[in-house]
Write a protein that holds these residues in place. Structure first.
Motif, mmCIF file in Angstrom:
data_model
loop_
_atom_site.group_PDB
_atom_site.id
_atom_site.type_symbol
_atom_site.label_atom_id
_atom_site.label_comp_id
_atom_site.label_asym_id
_atom_site.label_seq_id
_atom_site.Cartn_x
_atom_site.Cartn_y
_atom_site.Cartn_z
ATOM 1 N N MET A 92 57.817 26.794 60.517
ATOM 2 C CA MET A 92 59.137 27.016 59.925
ATOM 3 C C MET A 92 59.245 26.339 58.556
ATOM 4 S SD MET A 92 61.492 26.681 63.313
ATOM 5 C CE MET A 92 63.029 26.991 62.477
ATOM 6 N N TYR A 93 58.681 25.154 58.422
ATOM 7 C CA TYR A 93 58.682 24.455 57.135
ATOM 8 C C TYR A 93 57.897 25.248 56.097
ATOM 9 C CZ TYR A 93 57.806 20.901 53.609
ATOM 10 O OH TYR A 93 57.716 20.223 52.434
ATOM 11 N N SER A 94 56.732 25.765 56.492
ATOM 12 C CA SER A 94 55.908 26.541 55.565
ATOM 13 C C SER A 94 56.624 27.815 55.120
ATOM 14 C CB SER A 94 54.582 26.924 56.218
ATOM 15 O OG SER A 94 53.832 25.790 56.521
ATOM 16 N N VAL A 95 57.258 28.488 56.069
ATOM 17 C CA VAL A 95 57.990 29.712 55.736
ATOM 18 C C VAL A 95 59.149 29.394 54.802
ATOM 19 C CG1 VAL A 95 59.498 31.490 56.717
ATOM 20 C CG2 VAL A 95 57.328 30.960 57.799
ATOM 21 N N MET A 96 59.848 28.317 55.088
ATOM 22 C CA MET A 96 60.978 27.937 54.253
ATOM 23 C C MET A 96 60.522 27.615 52.833
ATOM 24 S SD MET A 96 63.766 24.921 54.879
ATOM 25 C CE MET A 96 62.582 23.614 54.625
ATOM 26 N N MET A 97 59.448 26.824 52.706
ATOM 27 C CA MET A 97 58.953 26.457 51.385
ATOM 28 C C MET A 97 58.430 27.676 50.642
ATOM 29 S SD MET A 97 59.883 23.465 51.122
ATOM 30 C CE MET A 97 59.202 23.091 49.524
ATOM 31 N N SER A 98 57.726 28.561 51.336
ATOM 32 C CA SER A 98 57.218 29.776 50.698
ATOM 33 C C SER A 98 58.374 30.641 50.226
ATOM 34 C CB SER A 98 56.348 30.583 51.670
ATOM 35 O OG SER A 98 55.231 29.833 52.057
ATOM 36 N N TYR B 14 61.362 29.652 49.376
ATOM 37 C CA TYR B 14 61.963 29.048 48.196
ATOM 38 C C TYR B 14 61.098 29.286 46.972
ATOM 39 C CZ TYR B 14 65.421 26.565 50.991
ATOM 40 O OH TYR B 14 66.463 26.246 51.816
ATOM 41 N N MET B 15 59.792 29.153 47.138
ATOM 42 C CA MET B 15 58.903 29.360 45.991
ATOM 43 C C MET B 15 58.963 30.802 45.511
ATOM 44 S SD MET B 15 55.576 26.934 46.625
ATOM 45 C CE MET B 15 55.088 27.751 48.125
ATOM 46 N N ARG C 144 61.416 32.866 45.918
ATOM 47 C CA ARG C 144 62.742 33.078 45.332
ATOM 48 C C ARG C 144 62.786 32.512 43.923
ATOM 49 N NH1 ARG C 144 66.648 36.018 44.152
ATOM 50 N NH2 ARG C 144 68.670 35.064 44.096
ATOM 51 N N ASP C 145 62.189 31.336 43.711
ATOM 52 C CA ASP C 145 62.150 30.741 42.381
ATOM 53 C C ASP C 145 61.363 31.620 41.415
ATOM 54 O OD1 ASP C 145 63.689 28.612 43.167
ATOM 55 O OD2 ASP C 145 62.006 27.231 43.403
ATOM 56 N N VAL C 146 60.245 32.146 41.882
ATOM 57 C CA VAL C 146 59.425 33.016 41.036
ATOM 58 C C VAL C 146 60.207 34.278 40.691
ATOM 59 C CG1 VAL C 146 57.371 34.476 41.010
ATOM 60 C CG2 VAL C 146 57.218 32.137 41.860
ATOM 61 N N GLN C 147 60.872 34.851 41.679
ATOM 62 C CA GLN C 147 61.667 36.053 41.438
ATOM 63 C C GLN C 147 62.779 35.756 40.428
ATOM 64 O OE1 GLN C 147 63.932 37.423 44.801
ATOM 65 N NE2 GLN C 147 64.175 39.463 43.955
ATOM 66 N N PHE C 148 63.447 34.628 40.578
ATOM 67 C CA PHE C 148 64.515 34.251 39.651
ATOM 68 C C PHE C 148 63.968 34.090 38.235
ATOM 69 C CE2 PHE C 148 66.817 30.887 37.409
ATOM 70 C CZ PHE C 148 68.069 31.456 37.326
ATOM 71 N N CYS C 149 62.827 33.411 38.102
ATOM 72 C CA CYS C 149 62.237 33.205 36.779
ATOM 73 C C CYS C 149 61.840 34.527 36.130
ATOM 74 C CB CYS C 149 61.016 32.281 36.873
ATOM 75 S SG CYS C 149 61.449 30.578 37.257
ATOM 76 N N LEU C 150 61.267 35.437 36.916
ATOM 77 C CA LEU C 150 60.886 36.738 36.361
ATOM 78 C C LEU C 150 62.108 37.530 35.907
ATOM 79 C CD1 LEU C 150 58.043 37.867 38.783
ATOM 80 C CD2 LEU C 150 57.833 37.251 36.373
ATOM 81 N N LYS C 151 63.162 37.543 36.715
ATOM 82 C CA LYS C 151 64.390 38.248 36.329
ATOM 83 C C LYS C 151 65.005 37.634 35.074
ATOM 84 C CE LYS C 151 64.875 41.357 39.550
ATOM 85 N NZ LYS C 151 64.840 42.767 39.276
#
Length: 69
Positions: free
Chosen positions: A32-38, A40-41, A43-50
């Motif tokens: 669950m921790y790995s899925v959560m961190m992935s 977030y990462m 989502r951050d990448v998607q936000f930066c690209l947009k």
């Protein structure tokens, strides 16, 4: 090999097979921790690209409006 077997199990039609998953609490917590961190990462990448695409669009629009004048 493990991944292939796991994928095959999850693709079995549920109306014909009853699949039960058991786990150890620590392993589930780590998953669950790995899925959560992935998530977030990604989502951050998607936000930066947009954001980058939006800024490039604004810059292109501004450059075109300057040439027209």
């Amino acid at each position: 090999m493990h991944q292939t077997v796991t994928n095959m199990i999850w693709l079995l039609p549920s109306q014909f097979f009853a699949i039960t998953v058991t786990t150890v609490v620590e392993n589930l917590a780590q998953l669950m921790y790995s899925v959560m961190m992935s998530g977030y990462m990604f989502r951050d990448v998607q936000f930066c690209l947009k954001l980058q695409q939006s800024l490039e669009h604004v810059a292109l629009t501004n450059a075109q409006s300057i040439r027209v004048r």
